[in-house]
Design an enzyme around this catalytic site. Structure first.
Site, short mmCIF file in Angstrom:
data_model
loop_
_atom_site.label_atom_id
_atom_site.label_comp_id
_atom_site.label_asym_id
_atom_site.label_seq_id
_atom_site.Cartn_x
_atom_site.Cartn_y
_atom_site.Cartn_z
N THR A 27 0.67 -1.09 0.00
CA THR A 27 -0.15 0.14 0.21
C THR A 27 0.90 1.19 0.12
OG1 THR A 27 -1.95 -1.06 0.99
CG2 THR A 27 -1.76 1.32 1.30
N GLY A 179 -6.85 -12.12 2.51
CA GLY A 179 -7.35 -12.51 3.61
C GLY A 179 -6.56 -12.41 5.00
N ALA A 180 -5.78 -11.23 4.98
CA ALA A 180 -4.87 -11.14 5.91
C ALA A 180 -4.84 -9.58 6.42
CB ALA A 180 -3.40 -11.15 5.25
N TYR A 183 -8.06 -7.21 8.00
CA TYR A 183 -9.05 -6.60 7.13
C TYR A 183 -10.49 -7.39 7.22
CZ TYR A 183 -5.40 -3.12 6.08
OH TYR A 183 -4.53 -2.22 6.20
N ARG A 230 -4.07 -14.56 0.39
CA ARG A 230 -3.12 -14.25 1.41
C ARG A 230 -3.63 -14.43 2.77
NH1 ARG A 230 0.62 -8.79 2.63
NH2 ARG A 230 2.49 -9.84 2.14
N GLY A 303 9.92 -10.15 5.60
CA GLY A 303 11.27 -9.48 5.69
C GLY A 303 12.54 -10.52 5.23
#
Length: 379
Positions: A27, A179-180, A183, A230, A303
């Site tokens: 985003t 789906g993470a 949200y 996701r 990461g």
């Protein structure tokens, strides 16, 4: 040039990818007027088209699904046209791009909602962590959302299906269901945010129902080999947790296994939103945990570096590795990995909001060979 499994071609469903390096959904809050992508966005994505797969930033499926200001949608003709420009720019450079479908649920603010209405959610429970952003970018506490009525839920599924159809019109290579990260679909999954007593609440099977119904609906549009999902089973971002996360996500993953998706995208425990989270967690549900339960393609996000990304593929826990912050700062990341070249440092204050700075101005490795952007211009 170093040999890396990360750089091997990969067959994703019925798509051929040039490598196993994925650009994560990021985003950036740089959509244009009426939440439509612009030529600036097309330039940004085209710069990163050497990824084996780009997963677009979260893209709202309806005005009600809007979670943050200046984020793109996929529900209007103007937005479809904007995404067509982005997707064509990626395809012109030989890239592949999936569009991520998003409904923010309770993680929104009335100023972003149609007619200033309350955001919707499985239950009338506000996140206690993080902050909402208003339409003007002010940070404020989240409001208590309105619980969706049972009879409204088919309309939510229809919004996802329409978003999938619009992504198809825009020329995307596939879609990812978000789906993470706390949200709407994640809110239905986890029992700290879902206190419903109808067929969408209570048992694990009921709480997973909406995600599975949405997935089945968009598969009817795209076919299973062009649909990914996701999940963030360990993340506490936006005040998420579940009383039995292992049982919940084991069930969800085994149900998704049956659908023969293009991929399942797992956010590793170390990630909380856009930050690293090294605090001790109650659960560590990453791709290593789910590999025995899922025989299809697994993407891992968490990461990763060049070395740790290579290692997780070599050990067989994941098939593709998703990079976020490194791709923000290094548009030619696969080339840098291939040459084991130095990486640009990212600038966190320009991650979200703004314009060109920190978005399209990160240098490529060889300044003597500047990237050519044919048929693209900034407006």
């Amino acid at each position: 040039m170093s040999y890396l499994k990360l750089l091997e071609p990969f067959k994703l469903g019925n798509l051929e990818l040039s490598n196993r390096i994925v650009m994560a959904p990021l985003t950036r809050r740089r959509a244009g007027e009426n939440n439509a992508p612009t030529s600036l966005n097309a330039l940004y994505y085209a710069q990163r088209s050497s990824a084996g797969l780009i997963i677009s930033e979260a893209t709202q499926i309806s005005p009600q699904g809007t979670s943050l200001p200046q984020t793109p949608g996929i529900y209007s003709p103007e937005q479809i046209a904007g995404w067509q420009q982005v997707i064509q720019a990626v395809h012109d450079k030989g890239g592949r791009i999936f569009l991520q479908l998003w409904h923010g649920g309770r993680c929104s603010h009335p100023s972003l909602q149609p007619n200033g209405e309350l955001p919707v959610a499985p239950s009338a429970i506000a996140p206690r962590e993080e902050k909402a952003l208003t339409a003007t970018g002010e940070e404020v506490p989240f409001v208590v959302p309105r619980a969706l009525l049972t009879e409204e839920i088919p309309g939510i599924i229809t919004q996802y299906r329409q978003g999938a159809e619009n992504a198809l019109k825009a020329g995307a290579d596939g879609i990812e269901i978000h789906g993470a990260s706390g949200y709407l679909l994640d809110q239905f999954l986890q029992d700290n945010s879902n206190k419903r007593t109808d067929e969408y609440g209570g048992s694990i099977e009921n709480r997973a129902r909406l995600l599975l119904e949405v997935t089945a609906s968009v598969i009817e549009v795209w076919g299973s080999q062009r649909v990914g999902v996701r999940l963030s089973p360990s993340s506490t971002f936006q005040d998420m947790n579940d009383s039995n996360p292992e049982a919940l996500f084991n069930y969800v993953v085994t149900q998704l296994e049956r659908l023969k998706l293009a991929y399942l995208h797992i956010v590793e425990p170390r990630i909380k939103g856009s930050h690293d989270d090294f605090t001790e967690k109650k659960v560590q549900l990453g791709v290593h945990h789910f590999r025995p339960l899922y025989s299809g393609t697994l993407i891992t996000a968490g990461g990763y570096t060049r070395e740790t990304g290579e290692a997780i593929i070599v050990q067989g826990d994941a098939d593709l590795v998703s990079y976020g912050r490194l791709f923000i700062a290094n548009p030619d990341l696969p080339k840098r990995f291939a040459l084991n070249a130095p990486l640009n440092s990212y600038h966190r204050p320009t991650f979200t909001g703004g314009s060109e700075r920190g978005y399209i101005d990160y240098p490529f490795l060889e300044e003597s060979e500047p990237f050519k952007f044919s048929n693209l211009s900034l407006k």
